[in-house]
Design a protein around this motif. Structure first.
Motif, PDB file in Angstrom:
ATOM      1  N   MET A   1       0.979  -1.108  -0.004  1.00 44.48           N
ATOM      2  CA  MET A   1      -0.203  -0.022  -0.080  1.00 44.48           C
ATOM      3  C   MET A   1       0.912   1.165   0.096  1.00 44.48           C
ATOM      4  O   MET A   1       1.917   1.302   0.716  1.00 44.48           O
ATOM      5  CB  MET A   1      -0.851   0.019   1.253  1.00 44.48           C
ATOM      6  N   SER A   2       0.576   2.347  -0.730  1.00 44.20           N
ATOM      7  CA  SER A   2       1.406   3.348  -0.855  1.00 44.20           C
ATOM      8  C   SER A   2       1.288   4.552   0.270  1.00 44.20           C
ATOM      9  O   SER A   2       0.158   4.236   1.172  1.00 44.20           O
ATOM     10  CB  SER A   2       0.792   4.188  -2.303  1.00 44.20           C
ATOM     11  N   VAL A   3       2.049   5.004   0.633  1.00 40.61           N
ATOM     12  CA  VAL A   3       2.178   6.093   1.728  1.00 40.61           C
ATOM     13  C   VAL A   3       1.277   6.867   1.577  1.00 40.61           C
ATOM     14  O   VAL A   3       0.362   7.487   2.541  1.00 40.61           O
ATOM     15  CB  VAL A   3       3.487   6.728   1.866  1.00 40.61           C
ATOM     16  N   ARG A   4       0.954   7.551   0.376  1.00 40.75           N
ATOM     17  CA  ARG A   4      -0.122   8.567   0.187  1.00 40.75           C
ATOM     18  C   ARG A   4      -1.781   8.126   0.369  1.00 40.75           C
ATOM     19  O   ARG A   4      -2.485   8.951   0.805  1.00 40.75           O
ATOM     20  CB  ARG A   4      -0.229   9.114  -1.195  1.00 40.75           C
ATOM     21  N   PHE A   5      -1.997   6.638   0.709  1.00 37.26           N
ATOM     22  CA  PHE A   5      -3.215   5.991   1.149  1.00 37.26           C
ATOM     23  C   PHE A   5      -3.160   5.829   2.553  1.00 37.26           C
ATOM     24  O   PHE A   5      -4.082   5.937   3.287  1.00 37.26           O
ATOM     25  CB  PHE A   5      -3.398   4.974   0.421  1.00 37.26           C
ATOM     26  N   ILE A   6      -1.925   5.497   3.298  1.00 40.03           N
ATOM     27  CA  ILE A   6      -1.675   5.383   4.481  1.00 40.03           C
ATOM     28  C   ILE A   6      -1.861   6.444   5.539  1.00 40.03           C
ATOM     29  O   ILE A   6      -2.561   6.496   6.496  1.00 40.03           O
ATOM     30  CB  ILE A   6      -0.419   4.594   4.944  1.00 40.03           C
ATOM     31  N   VAL A   7      -1.332   7.656   5.227  1.00 41.45           N
ATOM     32  CA  VAL A   7      -1.470   8.919   5.853  1.00 41.45           C
ATOM     33  C   VAL A   7      -2.812   9.235   6.047  1.00 41.45           C
ATOM     34  O   VAL A   7      -3.140   9.539   7.283  1.00 41.45           O
ATOM     35  CB  VAL A   7      -0.516  10.001   5.354  1.00 41.45           C
ATOM     36  N   PRO A   8      -3.545   9.426   4.913  1.00 37.47           N
ATOM     37  CA  PRO A   8      -4.904  10.147   5.332  1.00 37.47           C
ATOM     38  C   PRO A   8      -5.867   9.026   6.166  1.00 37.47           C
ATOM     39  O   PRO A   8      -6.688   9.352   6.842  1.00 37.47           O
ATOM     40  CB  PRO A   8      -5.630  10.189   3.916  1.00 37.47           C
ATOM     41  N   ALA A   9      -5.672   7.608   5.966  1.00 38.69           N
ATOM     42  CA  ALA A   9      -5.911   6.841   6.679  1.00 38.69           C
ATOM     43  C   ALA A   9      -6.127   7.164   8.254  1.00 38.69           C
ATOM     44  O   ALA A   9      -6.760   6.952   9.146  1.00 38.69           O
ATOM     45  CB  ALA A   9      -6.022   5.462   6.314  1.00 38.69           C
ATOM     46  N   LEU A  10      -4.806   7.419   8.564  1.00 34.67           N
ATOM     47  CA  LEU A  10      -4.189   7.668   9.856  1.00 34.67           C
ATOM     48  C   LEU A  10      -4.723   8.683  10.557  1.00 34.67           C
ATOM     49  O   LEU A  10      -5.076   8.842  11.513  1.00 34.67           O
ATOM     50  CB  LEU A  10      -2.604   7.389  10.252  1.00 34.67           C
ATOM     51  N   LEU A  11      -4.865   9.985   9.683  1.00 32.30           N
ATOM     52  CA  LEU A  11      -5.425  11.017   9.950  1.00 32.30           C
ATOM     53  C   LEU A  11      -6.898  10.947  10.432  1.00 32.30           C
ATOM     54  O   LEU A  11      -7.604  11.625  11.307  1.00 32.30           O
ATOM     55  CB  LEU A  11      -5.379  12.102   8.886  1.00 32.30           C
ATOM     56  N   LEU A  12      -7.694  10.070   9.656  1.00 35.60           N
ATOM     57  CA  LEU A  12      -8.990   9.775   9.693  1.00 35.60           C
ATOM     58  C   LEU A  12      -9.320   9.116  11.111  1.00 35.60           C
ATOM     59  O   LEU A  12     -10.152   9.334  11.956  1.00 35.60           O
ATOM     60  CB  LEU A  12      -9.636   9.026   8.485  1.00 35.60           C
ATOM     61  N   LEU A  13      -8.512   8.044  11.359  1.00 37.60           N
ATOM     62  CA  LEU A  13      -8.679   7.334  12.448  1.00 37.60           C
ATOM     63  C   LEU A  13      -8.236   8.191  13.889  1.00 37.60           C
ATOM     64  O   LEU A  13      -8.994   7.921  14.750  1.00 37.60           O
ATOM     65  CB  LEU A  13      -7.657   6.094  12.587  1.00 37.60           C
ATOM     66  N   SER A  14      -7.325   9.181  13.880  1.00 42.34           N
ATOM     67  CA  SER A  14      -7.250   9.754  14.924  1.00 42.34           C
ATOM     68  C   SER A  14      -8.033  10.891  15.186  1.00 42.34           C
ATOM     69  O   SER A  14      -8.460  11.584  16.140  1.00 42.34           O
ATOM     70  CB  SER A  14      -5.855  10.732  14.583  1.00 42.34           C
ATOM     71  N   CYS A  15      -9.311  11.009  14.215  1.00 43.82           N
ATOM     72  CA  CYS A  15     -10.217  11.898  14.386  1.00 43.82           C
ATOM     73  C   CYS A  15     -11.396  11.220  14.806  1.00 43.82           C
ATOM     74  O   CYS A  15     -12.592  11.851  15.054  1.00 43.82           O
ATOM     75  CB  CYS A  15     -10.567  12.855  12.948  1.00 43.82           C
ATOM     76  N   THR A  16     -11.448   9.795  15.164  1.00 43.53           N
ATOM     77  CA  THR A  16     -12.582   9.271  15.327  1.00 43.53           C
ATOM     78  C   THR A  16     -12.299   8.359  16.589  1.00 43.53           C
ATOM     79  O   THR A  16     -11.371   8.370  17.081  1.00 43.53           O
ATOM     80  CB  THR A  16     -13.063   8.029  14.323  1.00 43.53           C
ATOM     81  N   GLY A  17     -13.526   8.113  17.260  1.00 43.22           N
ATOM     82  CA  GLY A  17     -13.303   7.508  18.601  1.00 43.22           C
ATOM     83  C   GLY A  17     -13.820   6.096  18.192  1.00 43.22           C
ATOM     84  O   GLY A  17     -13.480   5.402  17.263  1.00 43.22           O
ATOM     85  N   MET A  18     -14.446   5.132  19.264  1.00 40.71           N
ATOM     86  CA  MET A  18     -14.556   3.854  19.411  1.00 40.71           C
ATOM     87  C   MET A  18     -15.538   3.540  18.056  1.00 40.71           C
ATOM     88  O   MET A  18     -16.282   4.227  17.871  1.00 40.71           O
ATOM     89  CB  MET A  18     -15.475   3.545  20.447  1.00 40.71           C
ATOM     90  N   ALA A  19     -15.134   2.456  17.412  1.00 37.60           N
ATOM     91  CA  ALA A  19     -15.929   2.107  16.316  1.00 37.60           C
ATOM     92  C   ALA A  19     -16.259   3.041  15.241  1.00 37.60           C
ATOM     93  O   ALA A  19     -17.321   2.976  14.685  1.00 37.60           O
ATOM     94  CB  ALA A  19     -17.207   1.400  16.572  1.00 37.60           C
ATOM     95  N   GLY A  20     -15.247   4.083  14.946  1.00 32.98           N
ATOM     96  CA  GLY A  20     -15.545   5.208  13.843  1.00 32.98           C
ATOM     97  C   GLY A  20     -16.482   6.035  14.371  1.00 32.98           C
ATOM     98  O   GLY A  20     -16.838   6.840  13.625  1.00 32.98           O
ATOM     99  N   ILE A  21     -16.846   6.441  15.551  1.00 32.43           N
ATOM    100  CA  ILE A  21     -17.829   7.195  16.002  1.00 32.43           C
ATOM    101  C   ILE A  21     -16.800   8.726  16.244  1.00 32.43           C
ATOM    102  O   ILE A  21     -15.783   8.706  16.767  1.00 32.43           O
ATOM    103  CB  ILE A  21     -18.329   7.201  17.116  1.00 32.43           C
ATOM    104  N   PRO A  22     -17.102   9.907  15.471  1.00 27.13           N
ATOM    105  CA  PRO A  22     -16.167  10.740  15.432  1.00 27.13           C
ATOM    106  C   PRO A  22     -16.162  11.247  16.855  1.00 27.13           C
ATOM    107  O   PRO A  22     -17.041  11.251  17.910  1.00 27.13           O
ATOM    108  CB  PRO A  22     -16.910  12.075  14.593  1.00 27.13           C
ATOM    109  N   GLU A  23     -14.803  11.813  17.270  1.00 27.87           N
ATOM    110  CA  GLU A  23     -14.996  12.348  18.825  1.00 27.87           C
ATOM    111  C   GLU A  23     -15.682  13.474  19.003  1.00 27.87           C
ATOM    112  O   GLU A  23     -16.209  13.685  19.955  1.00 27.87           O
ATOM    113  CB  GLU A  23     -13.229  12.799  18.778  1.00 27.87           C
ATOM    114  N   GLN A  24     -16.019  14.357  18.099  1.00 30.98           N
ATOM    115  CA  GLN A  24     -16.934  15.542  18.730  1.00 30.98           C
ATOM    116  C   GLN A  24     -18.149  14.732  18.913  1.00 30.98           C
ATOM    117  O   GLN A  24     -18.945  15.404  19.882  1.00 30.98           O
ATOM    118  CB  GLN A  24     -17.281  16.283  17.125  1.00 30.98           C
ATOM    119  N   ARG A  25     -18.869  13.728  18.221  1.00 33.20           N
ATOM    120  CA  ARG A  25     -20.034  13.221  18.781  1.00 33.20           C
ATOM    121  C   ARG A  25     -19.927  12.746  20.165  1.00 33.20           C
ATOM    122  O   ARG A  25     -20.745  12.783  20.906  1.00 33.20           O
ATOM    123  CB  ARG A  25     -20.482  12.196  17.725  1.00 33.20           C
ATOM    124  N   LEU A  26     -18.916  12.100  20.427  1.00 31.79           N
ATOM    125  CA  LEU A  26     -18.588  11.460  21.817  1.00 31.79           C
ATOM    126  C   LEU A  26     -18.618  12.568  22.629  1.00 31.79           C
ATOM    127  O   LEU A  26     -19.049  12.385  23.892  1.00 31.79           O
ATOM    128  CB  LEU A  26     -17.419  10.418  21.944  1.00 31.79           C
TER     129      LEU A  26
END
Length: 114
Positions: free
Chosen positions: A1-26
């Motif tokens: 997998m290319s680095v250009r796909f991994i970095v956005p995925a990591l950024l998305l995960l850092s903005c979500t909580g348990m089971a993909g629920i956005p931190e803002q909603r939690l």
């Protein structure tokens, strides 16, 4: 997998909580649960990071081990008297203390607690 796909995925995960629920909603669910004029869960329950909790109800943690799914937890918050007519827990939904969206946010927050 290319680095250009991994970095956005990591950024998305850092903005979500348990089971993909956005931190803002939690955070919104936590605010409702702790608000003395809304959920006021701390009046009766111990919740991590909560100040001056009550001890009438059980500690609110490990919800997935206590409820079969989030729907069952939601029904408990909506109207606990359906399951126990003698409960001291207010029927938050039935009495329009919290609207459906607020209850859903509280459920997401509580479900995320360990």
């Amino acid at each position: 997998m290319s680095v250009r796909f991994i970095v956005p995925a990591l950024l998305l995960l850092s903005c979500t909580g348990m089971a993909g629920i956005p931190e803002q909603r939690l955070d919104e669910g936590r605010q409702i649960a702790f608000d003395r004029n809304k959920g006021n869960c701390l009046a009766c329950h111990v919740i991590e990071d909560g100040e001056a909790p009550g001890n009438i109800g059980p500690a609110l943690s490990a919800m997935p081990s206590r409820f079969k799914d989030k729907r069952q937890l939601r029904e408990q918050i909506w109207d606990a008297t359906r399951f126990n007519p003698e409960t001291s827990m207010p029927p938050f939904g039935r009495n329009n203390v919290l609207d459906a969206e607020e209850i859903d946010k509280v459920v997401d927050y509580l479900w995320s607690l360990e």
